[in-house]
Scaffold this motif. Structure first.
Motif: not given
Length: 496
Positions: A305-306, A314-317, A321-322
């Protein structure tokens, strides 16, 4: 709305005509420079990149500003185009729905579909038809045709060839399914743009996304059904077949059934979008439900997620998405800026006035023909990139269609039908054909397919064009804007 407390000089500037040293042609400088960038990157360099197009459009605005008789007035027009309510609303919607798309991608829904097809034992032509339907489901879930292509091709294309499917038709089926979702998904940028650019005349606001999707289904679903039949019949006739077992395919791809459970939050999103007609609420429901379900089933953990990667990025969906949508947002800002210039320089007025002088364009059928051909031409200029092309042409379609009394849903559907139809797969210039061709490359033991050849197997956009053309010529599905924005089967005197 103008602020009554704004200085008189600012209010005067807001209504000052935008003029150029070279006449009205000055307003076309930015689109012309943008077009050169499209041709250079898509046709000459064979590179598809939204940031490159944004740079081309921004360069066009900077150059065009130098030809303005009043430099500051030019940039006031740009800001006006970007800051309009439809523009800001669209950009916020795109930013929001990108999170849902990234969530679905992160949970590997496409792998679940590969497992399903392999378990059912389909191969050859049957596999091509099934993959078309699965690509439709993925694109409906993610709302992105480009994302579906990059997600589906690496899994479905080599697996399909191993299962004995004809490569050309398989590539056409994946592309067709990707475009179907772009056409019908309520979280698709194409659906959002086509709806958000069409204003009501008998009430405040623009066409509701849920209403547009509901009215569009009568055109998209028959086109999809015809396409599925063609993929099944022609695919079965030309596919060589295979001796590989379902277990071999599952082992080769690592696919499994669990990701299919993520269709539940997508169903909740679609239900909310149709029920409440609020895309922000719908995406919130889908995002929360999908995240919780992903965590509970183990398809996601909190780092998905983050998180922070080992290299400090940074990682995560959420971040993914952004990051995926920011290039399109940047391009949208530039295009809205161009629209502001065209609007305040009087170009749209000139186009609409020219159309209104034609007795043919003043009729409902004539207005739809003009909208359809204009949308097709604009999509061709934009190399088939449907969202930006409809952002550019949408205001013209809005005014021409409204002058004939057409309902906002109808205007949106005619424009989108020709854009997502033939406009998305025009040979030589289509970015979709180029991307599909590139994604057939690099698979060991699997043949590559040239972009022009994939056009012959892209049944859905061709069938959609035919369905919409029949609708325009016969009047099937035509609706007019009645009192309070209601749909009316009979013509109602238009309102300016």
């Amino acid at each position: 709305m103008t602020d009554s407390k704004a200085p008189a000089s600012e209010q005067a500037t807001a209504h000052e005509p935008l003029t150029f040293r070279v006449g009205m042609l000055g307003a076309l400088i930015a689109p012309f420079v943008f077009l050169i960038g499209v041709i250079a990157y898509f046709v000459v360099f064979a590179v598809f990149d939204m940031n490159a197009l944004t740079a081309s459009g921004l360069a066009g605005l900077i150059i065009a500003a130098l030809f303005s008789r009043k430099y500051s007035r030019f940039w006031d027009a740009v800001i006006s185009g970007v800051s309009s309510r439809p523009s800001v609303t669209l950009l916020l919607i795109l930013l929001t729905v990108s999170l849902v798309s990234a969530l679905i991608t992160a949970t590997d829904v496409s792998g679940g579909f590969v497992w399903l097809a392999s378990t059912l034992g389909v191969s050859g032509g049957v596999f091509i038809a099934v993959i078309f339907l699965m690509a439709c489901a993925i694109s409906m879930s993610t709302g992105t045709s480009i994302g579906t292509l990059f997600t589906a091709f690496p899994i479905f294309y080599p697996a399909g060839v191993l299962l004995g499917a004809d490569p050309l038709l398989l590539a056409g089926a994946i592309l067709s399914g990707a475009l179907f979702g772009d056409s019908l998904a309520p979280i698709s940028d194409s659906t959002i743009v086509s709806a958000s650019t069409q204003r009501y005349r008998r009430k405040v606001g623009t066409a509701e996304i849920g209403g547009v999707v509901r009215s569009r289904a009568k055109f998209a679903l028959p086109a999809a059904a015809v396409s599925a039949i063609l993929f099944l019949v022609i695919g079965s006739a030309v596919s060589p077949g295979t001796d590989m077992s379902a277990a071999d395919i599952v082992d080769a791809t690592g696919a499994g059934p669990l990701p299919l459970i993520m269709l539940v939050p997508i169903a909740l999103l679609l239900f909310t979008a149709f029920w409440k007609r609020d895309i922000f609420l719908a995406t919130t429901v889908g995002l929360i439900a999908g995240t919780v379900l992903g965590l509970v089933t183990g398809l996601l953990d909190f780092s998905d997620i983050i998180s922070a990667n080992d290299d400090g990025t940074p990682g995560g969906f959420l971040v993914a998405g952004v990051g995926d949508i920011i290039p399109l947002i940047g391009l949208g800002i530039v295009i809205f800026g161009m629209i502001g210039v065209l609007q305040e320089a009087g170009v749209f007025d000139a186009i609409v006035n020219a159309a209104s002088r034609s007795a043919f364009a003043r009729t409902p059928r004539g207005a739809e023909v003009v909208i359809g051909l204009g949308a097709l031409a604009t999509a061709t200029v934009f190399a088939g990139v449907n969202g930006p092309s409809m952002i550019m042409f949408g205001p013209v379609a809005d005014r021409i269609g409204a002058a004939a009394g057409l309902h906002p849903y109808r205007r949106a559907n005619v424009m989108e039908g020709f854009t997502l139809g033939l406009g998305s797969v025009v040979p030589i210039v289509s970015s979709f054909l180029l991307i599909a061709s590139l994604l057939t490359q690099g698979h060991e033991g699997v043949p590559e397919v040239a972009a022009p050849a994939i056009f012959l197997g892209a049944f859905y956009p061709l069938a959609l064009t035919l369905v919409i053309a029949i609708s325009v010529l016969t009047g099937w599905g035509r609706r007019f804007e009645g009192e309070g924005g209601a749909e009316s089967r009979t013509p109602v005197p238009p309102v300016d």
